[in-house]
Design a protein around this motif. Structure first.
Motif, PDB file in Angstrom:
ATOM      1  N   UNK A 230       0.983  -1.245   0.038  1.00 13.16           N
ATOM      2  CA  UNK A 230       0.040  -0.012   0.191  1.00 13.16           C
ATOM      3  C   UNK A 230       0.902   1.234  -0.193  1.00 13.16           C
ATOM      4  N   UNK A 231       0.329   2.419  -0.440  1.00 11.67           N
ATOM      5  CA  UNK A 231       1.135   3.733  -0.367  1.00 11.67           C
ATOM      6  C   UNK A 231       0.400   4.476   0.833  1.00 11.67           C
ATOM      7  N   UNK A 232       1.253   5.213   1.636  1.00 14.23           N
ATOM      8  CA  UNK A 232       0.676   5.981   2.607  1.00 14.23           C
ATOM      9  C   UNK A 232       1.102   7.221   2.292  1.00 14.23           C
ATOM     10  N   UNK A 241       5.708   3.676   0.540  1.00 12.00           N
ATOM     11  CA  UNK A 241       5.137   2.384   0.162  1.00 12.00           C
ATOM     12  C   UNK A 241       5.386   1.388   1.030  1.00 12.00           C
ATOM     13  N   UNK A 242       4.595   0.629   1.671  1.00 13.19           N
ATOM     14  CA  UNK A 242       4.704  -0.372   2.642  1.00 13.19           C
ATOM     15  C   UNK A 242       4.187  -1.722   2.131  1.00 13.19           C
ATOM     16  N   UNK A 248       8.700  -0.722   5.284  1.00 11.94           N
ATOM     17  CA  UNK A 248       8.867   0.271   4.273  1.00 11.94           C
ATOM     18  C   UNK A 248       9.787   0.025   3.288  1.00 11.94           C
ATOM     19  N   UNK A 249       9.098   0.073   2.015  1.00  5.91           N
ATOM     20  CA  UNK A 249       9.679  -0.431   0.637  1.00  5.91           C
ATOM     21  C   UNK A 249      10.435   0.858   0.182  1.00  5.91           C
TER      22      UNK A 249
END
Length: 415
Positions: A230-232, A241-242, A248-249
């Motif tokens: 997902x993106x936060x 982007x997690x 965290x990626x």
């Protein structure tokens, strides 16, 4: 087959109102009432309009939620909803009689504009979606032709459609272009700068966060094969982007700016803004001319139909809703070519020419430059105001290229 009908929302009674008329269907029933909803429509953002949607009064029994599609022949009663496959966008039949589509952070991206308490939405097999109260039809969205309609779909980019098999016969082109801090973008969700796919940002199911211009990839994260990522848009100012597990990626590393919003812009850029509305990160290097004031909120867009009695009827520029006295800056290196005070329509205004492009800033309270003066991007040329034919404090901006009016938001970049 007859041409496809596209439903375009317009602002009406504080909400957006329609002007016209595939995966397997799945249904699950949840034992809960939908909360009363009060949501503010996104601005200039594309979202498509501004205003308040009334508080919903859900049904007093279990509500139904369909994911992705709902079969034709279904009646949506107060509290029932149809969501995109990942649940990010949801169409809700409200108890106040409004059929409303909500996006991320409860942004209203489409609404029927029908204040008819107790109304229901009928997904017909007759190639129509009707809003009905008792024996009275309140609104209809339909397309002629042959072949029964089979389902209604809410997609991952906010658009919706009435289908015959896999063919869309009526389209609702809702979209979301702005995501505030504190929001999560789920796999399968697409943000768009406008009704077309000219500039999009998608959180892919395979973990890649990708921007596309006219269907071509122009920016992406190196996070492939991270299914479920997902993106936060974080409150601390970072875009992250997690992975599905919470690792965290990829990150923008912009916490110094604080939490603002992520905006998919009509100029082809995707920009992360901080808490002071200043740019903290973008997918593309920002060059060219800048928007005259600090801020990204737009209340009037180029080409808006302002109704009979307005001269000109169609809006010639874009409006920024700023307070009287807000600094107005040069958009780049250019020359002041016009300075006017007390114009009947524009009030006090300044025109600065940058090569083949001229930028007019109107309704000013004060002017700080003279004709012939050379200005830079950081030069304060005026202060915003409420002079001339103005219904409230704001800055009206017009752009001409070769004496032709163009959309300011396609030429000027937010600061």
């Amino acid at each position: 087959m007859a041409a496809v009908t596209t439903v375009s929302p317009v602002l009406c009674k504080g909400i957006m109102r329609s002007t016209s008329s595939s995966s397997r269907p799945g249904r699950r029933t949840v034992r809960a009432l939908l909360a009363a909803v009060l949501a503010v429509a996104a601005v200039g953002t594309g979202l498509v309009g501004t205003g308040l949607v009334g508080t919903a009064e859900p049904a007093a029994a279990a509500t139904a939620v369909w994911k992705g599609t709902v079969p034709a022949g279904t009646t949506l009663r107060p509290g029932d909803s149809v969501t995109s496959p990942n649940g990010q966008f949801r169409l809700v039949m409200q108890g106040d009689g409004n059929l409303v589509e909500y996006g991320i952070a409860n942004a209203v991206i489409w609404a029927s504009g029908t204040d008819a308490p107790g109304a229901v939405a009928v997904i017909g097999k007759n190639r129509a979606v009707d809003l009905v109260r008792g024996s009275t039809r309140i609104a209809r969205w339909a397309q002629g032709g042959t072949g029964q309609s089979t389902s209604f779909e809410v997609r991952g980019d906010g658009t919706m459609a009435l289908l015959v098999g896999t063919t869309a016969i009526v389209n609702w082109n809702g979209y979301q272009d702005r995501v505030p801090a504190g929001s999560t973008i789920l796999p399968g969700t697409t943000l768009r700068s406008g009704p077309t796919n000219a500039n999009t940002l998608t959180m892919m199911a395979n973990g890649v966060f990708v921007q596309r211009n006219a269907g071509k990839n122009v920016w992406l994260t190196n996070t492939v094969k991270q299914y479920g990522a997902t993106a936060a848009v974080q409150q601390d100012g970072n875009l992250v982007v997690y992975s599905k597990e919470g690792k965290a990626l990829w990150a923008s590393n912009t916490s110094r700016k604080g939490g603002g919003a992520l905006l998919v812009q009509v100029d082809g850029n995707v920009v992360l803004y901080g808490k002071d509305d200043s740019r903290s990160w973008s997918t593309r290097r920002v060059t060219g001319l800048a928007w005259p004031v600090v801020g990204t909120t737009i209340t009037g867009r180029f080409g808006d139909d302002r109704g009979a009695g307005h001269n000109p009827r169609y809006h010639q520029g874009a409006d920024a809703p700023v307070r009287v006295g807000t600094p107005v800056y040069g958009s780049g290196t250019g020359t002041v070519t016009t300075v006017v005070k007390g114009h009947a329509a524009y009030g006090n205004y300044v025109v600065v020419t940058y090569g083949m492009t001229s930028v007019l800033s109107a309704h000013l309270s004060t002017i700080a430059v003279k004709k012939g003066q050379v200005v830079q991007m950081g030069t304060r040329i005026a202060a915003s105001g409420n002079t001339g034919q103005s219904t409230g404090p704001h800055l009206h901006v017009e752009v001409r290229q070769g004496n032709t009016l163009v959309d300011p938001l396609k030429v000027l970049k937010f600061r």
